[in-house]
Design a protein around this motif. Structure first.
Motif, mmCIF file in Angstrom:
data_model
loop_
_atom_site.group_PDB
_atom_site.id
_atom_site.type_symbol
_atom_site.label_atom_id
_atom_site.label_comp_id
_atom_site.label_asym_id
_atom_site.label_seq_id
_atom_site.Cartn_x
_atom_site.Cartn_y
_atom_site.Cartn_z
ATOM 1 N N PRO A 1 40.571 29.221 31.368
ATOM 2 C CA PRO A 1 39.589 30.036 31.140
ATOM 3 C C PRO A 1 38.264 29.643 31.662
ATOM 4 O O PRO A 1 37.375 30.321 32.321
ATOM 5 N N ILE A 2 38.021 28.315 31.349
ATOM 6 C CA ILE A 2 36.424 27.890 31.932
ATOM 7 C C ILE A 2 36.452 27.795 33.300
ATOM 8 O O ILE A 2 35.602 28.407 33.903
ATOM 9 N N GLY A 3 37.682 27.279 33.952
ATOM 10 C CA GLY A 3 37.734 27.257 35.647
ATOM 11 C C GLY A 3 37.329 28.747 36.149
ATOM 12 O O GLY A 3 36.664 28.812 36.980
ATOM 13 N N ASP A 4 37.976 29.741 35.578
ATOM 14 C CA ASP A 4 38.047 31.180 35.964
ATOM 15 C C ASP A 4 36.563 31.543 35.875
ATOM 16 O O ASP A 4 36.248 32.382 36.700
ATOM 17 N N MET A 5 35.920 31.188 34.736
ATOM 18 C CA MET A 5 34.477 31.562 34.280
ATOM 19 C C MET A 5 33.674 30.956 35.536
ATOM 20 O O MET A 5 32.693 31.599 36.163
ATOM 21 N N LEU A 6 33.993 29.562 36.007
ATOM 22 C CA LEU A 6 33.093 29.146 36.835
ATOM 23 C C LEU A 6 33.247 29.591 38.168
ATOM 24 O O LEU A 6 32.335 29.756 39.083
ATOM 25 N N PHE A 7 34.412 30.051 38.343
ATOM 26 C CA PHE A 7 34.876 30.690 39.813
ATOM 27 C C PHE A 7 33.948 32.050 39.783
ATOM 28 O O PHE A 7 33.490 32.430 40.849
ATOM 29 N N ARG A 8 34.057 32.911 38.780
ATOM 30 C CA ARG A 8 33.387 34.056 38.746
ATOM 31 C C ARG A 8 31.696 33.795 39.111
ATOM 32 O O ARG A 8 31.181 35.077 39.524
ATOM 33 N N SER A 9 31.366 32.726 38.950
ATOM 34 C CA SER A 9 29.713 32.580 39.154
ATOM 35 C C SER A 9 29.580 32.395 40.689
ATOM 36 O O SER A 9 28.702 32.746 41.038
ATOM 37 N N VAL A 10 30.495 32.320 41.493
ATOM 38 C CA VAL A 10 30.456 32.254 42.976
ATOM 39 C C VAL A 10 31.206 33.350 43.562
ATOM 40 O O VAL A 10 31.080 33.570 44.720
ATOM 41 N N HIS A 11 32.109 33.681 43.009
ATOM 42 C CA HIS A 11 33.139 34.877 43.533
ATOM 43 C C HIS A 11 32.629 36.240 43.645
ATOM 44 O O HIS A 11 31.919 36.530 42.538
ATOM 45 N N ASP A 12 32.713 37.130 44.627
ATOM 46 C CA ASP A 12 31.883 38.220 44.717
ATOM 47 C C ASP A 12 32.912 39.273 45.734
ATOM 48 O O ASP A 12 32.555 39.487 46.820
ATOM 49 N N PRO A 13 33.934 39.636 45.117
ATOM 50 C CA PRO A 13 34.817 40.474 45.888
ATOM 51 C C PRO A 13 34.735 41.788 46.109
ATOM 52 O O PRO A 13 35.528 42.519 46.632
ATOM 53 N N GLU A 14 33.803 42.489 45.287
ATOM 54 C CA GLU A 14 33.453 43.887 45.296
ATOM 55 C C GLU A 14 33.539 44.525 46.465
ATOM 56 O O GLU A 14 34.297 45.657 46.957
ATOM 57 N N MET A 15 32.726 44.357 47.461
ATOM 58 C CA MET A 15 32.576 44.826 48.806
ATOM 59 C C MET A 15 33.651 44.817 49.655
ATOM 60 O O MET A 15 34.200 45.567 50.263
ATOM 61 N N ALA A 16 34.062 43.484 49.677
ATOM 62 C CA ALA A 16 35.386 42.899 50.561
ATOM 63 C C ALA A 16 36.496 43.867 50.146
ATOM 64 O O ALA A 16 37.527 44.179 50.974
ATOM 65 N N THR A 17 36.744 44.215 48.962
ATOM 66 C CA THR A 17 37.843 44.868 48.442
ATOM 67 C C THR A 17 37.643 46.311 48.367
ATOM 68 O O THR A 17 38.575 47.290 48.977
ATOM 69 N N THR A 18 36.591 46.901 47.951
ATOM 70 C CA THR A 18 36.380 48.077 48.111
ATOM 71 C C THR A 18 35.993 48.940 49.372
ATOM 72 O O THR A 18 36.522 50.195 49.667
ATOM 73 N N LEU A 19 35.141 48.353 50.072
ATOM 74 C CA LEU A 19 34.771 48.827 51.233
ATOM 75 C C LEU A 19 35.082 47.793 52.482
ATOM 76 O O LEU A 19 34.261 47.160 53.113
ATOM 77 N N PRO A 20 36.428 47.435 52.872
ATOM 78 C CA PRO A 20 36.851 46.349 53.285
ATOM 79 C C PRO A 20 36.448 46.522 54.920
ATOM 80 O O PRO A 20 35.768 45.491 55.494
ATOM 81 N N GLU A 21 36.229 47.495 55.437
ATOM 82 C CA GLU A 21 35.721 47.658 57.012
ATOM 83 C C GLU A 21 34.289 47.463 57.334
ATOM 84 O O GLU A 21 34.120 46.736 58.079
#
Lengths: 286, 411
Positions: free
Chosen positions: B39-59
């Motif tokens: 859980p803590i690793g997952d949370m640390l990952f969230r602080s740098v992970h930014d997938p919204e654009m890449a998954t919702t508006l991929p092109e």
């Protein structure tokens, strides 16, 4: 008050001359005030729980047990107590088993990286609970572990295990390993040796670690706030909400019961500690 | 001949021991890995992970990643946006991206949503000719002519970002991708970090001032008295944190015990504000953390030989000098361990300031909780948590050097 009177009696081993009584007196008075600061808030809340009126202030408006009656007949508080126990008991059992195994494994071993492993195993005690709670809030949700007893039991076991690990490790550090070799030379298989020789000797550490784990779970509120649902409202959670809205005399009654519980816990720990010291002393003597 | 065989057997025996040790440590290790470290690793990952654009508006995201961010956005970017935006809007999948962009530029949410709605409502008619996508966007909202919005879109197009970590330090990337300070009215986190350190440091000093003399008296008093004093320290230590906090509320609130006594004695004519301010936070936190200062101090002072003080006195040192030159230096490890322990615990405190503090007394933990549950900005919550975790880790490694790995002395 009592603390102050007791604190005046000690003679001063560090005070060589009879001339300088005053510094000692100032020190004693200061220390008495510090003790008052430590104890007074806890003692002040107790009489208020017996107040006949509903104001949380002195002088009391007559003595009564009405707030205790209210707590012990209200669904909310009984439910909260049940929830606290439902979560704390399995969490303590899990923490005690896992923590003890790890402590036995690491004791007397020349494992490389032992310091790092120890550091990692006790880190749930060091990491701010808010971080643990938020991490679990994100991570447990997709696994269906939020708003459930099982999620809270797992979380509290993780928070409590380091305490068991530390207390059992401390007991094992005074444990004489030749006893195990003696048992083995007499034909005891390792498991028998563990249950018949190691266990009785580390029992005080194991029990105090278990009590620590229980107290940790019983008092924990941050993880409950994040991953507990309306069905898992524990005692600390109810008190938290109570303080937020309005402290009622019923809360002082619950608090008094918890102070009683803490006193019993502390007395048990002191007894265990003294027993351990006595045994350690005996073993050191030829 | 026997020597190498003996060596091999010893090595094998040693290996068995190591394996047995590992097998016993493994259950707790695996358990913590799943329930605590993941859980803590997952949370640390969230602080740098930014997938919204890449998954919702991929092109669009792919086209933006190709762009160097200078000047007007190239045609593939605007074309992809015009193609993807209305479709995503009609599928009602735009909310996540809109929120992510709004974290960067306030007002971006409504811009992206209204643009999506209008593009969806007026599909391009084939006979209208190949209208310039950029001009079409500008016609919907003139903000699309502002480079800052395109730069923000580009920043959000990568899978990983330093956006949240920078935001947690009141920093941001400007439209030329340089790190700059955020506008002064948006800068709140440096103040909060400073306040967290200030409160933790003050509480640590208060604990030392109150705890040192008490630990000294406990360590030098004869057995019975020493035990009794220790019990008076341990009772609060074992009492529920919530109980102690509610006790302070009962004592300090306007209609509380202390104000009642002050009013009755005529010292004041209206209740003093003792709680929901910094004073209340200092009092309650010092009370809660004082045992954590006293216990390490006591265990060090217990080992100081009183003969050293007598020796100093016999050599003519007046008590204050003897204390400063002989006793204090020997107690320094206790001060270090207790001080660090209290400071580490204090910077992560949540419950006590939340219950007895006012709006201006909340520490970093409060904002981690706030961004997690109230305004859902998990990236920022994770970034603040990462900062707190890093600070705790550094301080704890110093603590381990002073006090050893055994950790906190328990009870």
């Amino acid at each position: 008050m009592r603390a102050g009177r007791e604190a005046k009696s000690p003679p001063s081993p560090a005070q060589p001359h009879g001339a300088g009584r005053w510094p000692r007196r100032i020190l004693v008075a200061y220390v008495a005030l510090v003790l008052l600061f430590l104890i007074a808030p806890i003692l002040a809340i107790v009489p208020l729980s017996f107040n006949g009126g509903s104001f949380l202030t002195y002088p009391l408006d007559g003595l009564s047990l009405r707030w205790y009656a209210e707590v012990l007949t209200t669904e909310k508080w009984l439910r909260a107590l049940t929830n606290s126990v439902i979560i704390a008991v399995p969490a303590t059992a899990l923490a005690t088993i896992l923590g003890t195994l790890a402590a036995v494994g690491l004791s007397h071993s020349r494992l490389r990286g032992k310091a790092v492993i120890t550091g990692l195993l006790i880190s749930p005690m060091i990491v701010p609970v808010i971080i643990t709670a938020v991490g679990m809030y994100f991570f447990f949700a997709p696994l269906g572990l939020v708003n459930s007893y099982s999620g809270l039991i797992l979380a509290h076991a993780a928070l409590g295990a380091p305490f068991v690990f530390i207390t059992v490790s401390a007991t094992l550090s005074t444990f004489d390993n030749s006893l195990i070799r003696a048992a083995a030379s007499l034909g005891a298989p390792p498991l028998t040796a563990f249950f018949r020789v190691t266990m009785p000797l580390i029992a005080p550490g194991l029990i105090s670690g278990g009590l620590f784990a229980f107290a940790t779970s019983f008092d924990e509120v941050i993880v409950v706030l994040f991953i507990g649902g309306p069905g898992q409202r524990t005692l600390p959670r109810e008190i938290f909400d109570g303080i937020r809205e309005h402290v009622t005399p019923a809360i002082t009654a619950v608090a008094t019961l918890l102070i009683l519980f803490a006193t019993a816990l502390m007395a048990t720990m002191e007894a265990l500690r003294r027993r351990n010291e006595r045994l350690a002393g005996q073993r050191k003597e030829p | 001949m026997t020597q190498p065989r003996l060596k091999a057997r010893l090595r094998r025996a040693e290996r068995t021991r190591v394996l047995r040790a590992l097998a016993l440590v493994l259950p707790l290790g695996v358990f913590l890995l799943l329930v605590f470290f993941a859980p803590i690793g997952d949370m640390l990952f969230r602080s740098v992970h930014d997938p919204e654009m890449a998954t919702t508006l991929p092109e669009t995201a792919a086209a933006l990643r190709e762009w160097d961010g200078i000047g007007a956005p190239p045609a593939p970017v605007t074309a992809a946006l015009i193609r993807e935006l209305p479709q995503t809007f009609s599928e009602r999948k735009l909310a996540g991206v809109a929120q992510r962009l709004n974290h960067d530029i306030s007002g971006f949410r409504s811009l992206i949503l209204s643009t999506g709605r209008q593009l969806d409502a007026t599909p391009e008619s084939p006979d209208a000719g190949p209208a310039d996508p950029a001009a079409r966007l500008a016609a919907i909202d003139e903000r699309w002519e502002d480079h800052a919005y395109w730069a923000a879109l580009r920043r959000a197009s990568f899978n990983f970002t330093d956006f949240y970590l920078l935001a947690a330090l009141d920093l941001r990337r400007d439209s030329a991708d340089r790190i700059t300070a955020v506008a002064p009215e948006e800068a709140i986190f440096v103040t909060i970090l400073g306040r967290t350190i200030e409160i933790a440091a003050t509480v640590t000093v208060l604990c030392l001032l109150l705890g040192y003399p008490l630990a000294y008296v406990i360590a030098t008093a004869p057995g019975g008295t020493s035990n009794l004093l220790m019990i008076l320290v341990l009772l609060p230590f074992w009492t529920s944190l919530l109980v102690r906090t509610s006790a302070w509320v009962v004592l300090l609130q306007n209609e509380g015990v202390i104000n009642g006594l002050l009013l009755a004695s005529g010292l004041v004519d209206k209740p003093m504000q003792l709680i929901f301010n910094r004073f209340g936070v200092y009092v309650a936190m010092t009370h809660v953390l004082l045992p954590f200062m006293i216990l390490p101090l006591y265990s060090v002072m217990q080992t100081i030989n009183p003969a050293t003080m007598r020796a100093a006195a016999s050599l003519g040192a007046p008590p204050p000098i003897a204390f400063l030159r002989v006793y204090l230096p020997q107690s320094l490890p206790g001060i270090g361990a207790g001080g660090l322990l209290v400071f580490i615990l204090a910077i992560g405190y949540y419950i006590t300031p939340a219950l007895v503090g006012g709006a201006n007394d909340q520490m970093i933990s409060y904002f981690i909780a706030f961004y997690t549950t109230r305004t859902v900005n998990w990236g920022l919550a994770a970034a603040l948590a990462t900062l707190l975790l890093a600070a705790t880790g550094v301080l704890y490694s110093v603590y381990v050097r002073i006090a050893g790995t055994a950790g906190v002395r328990l009870g």
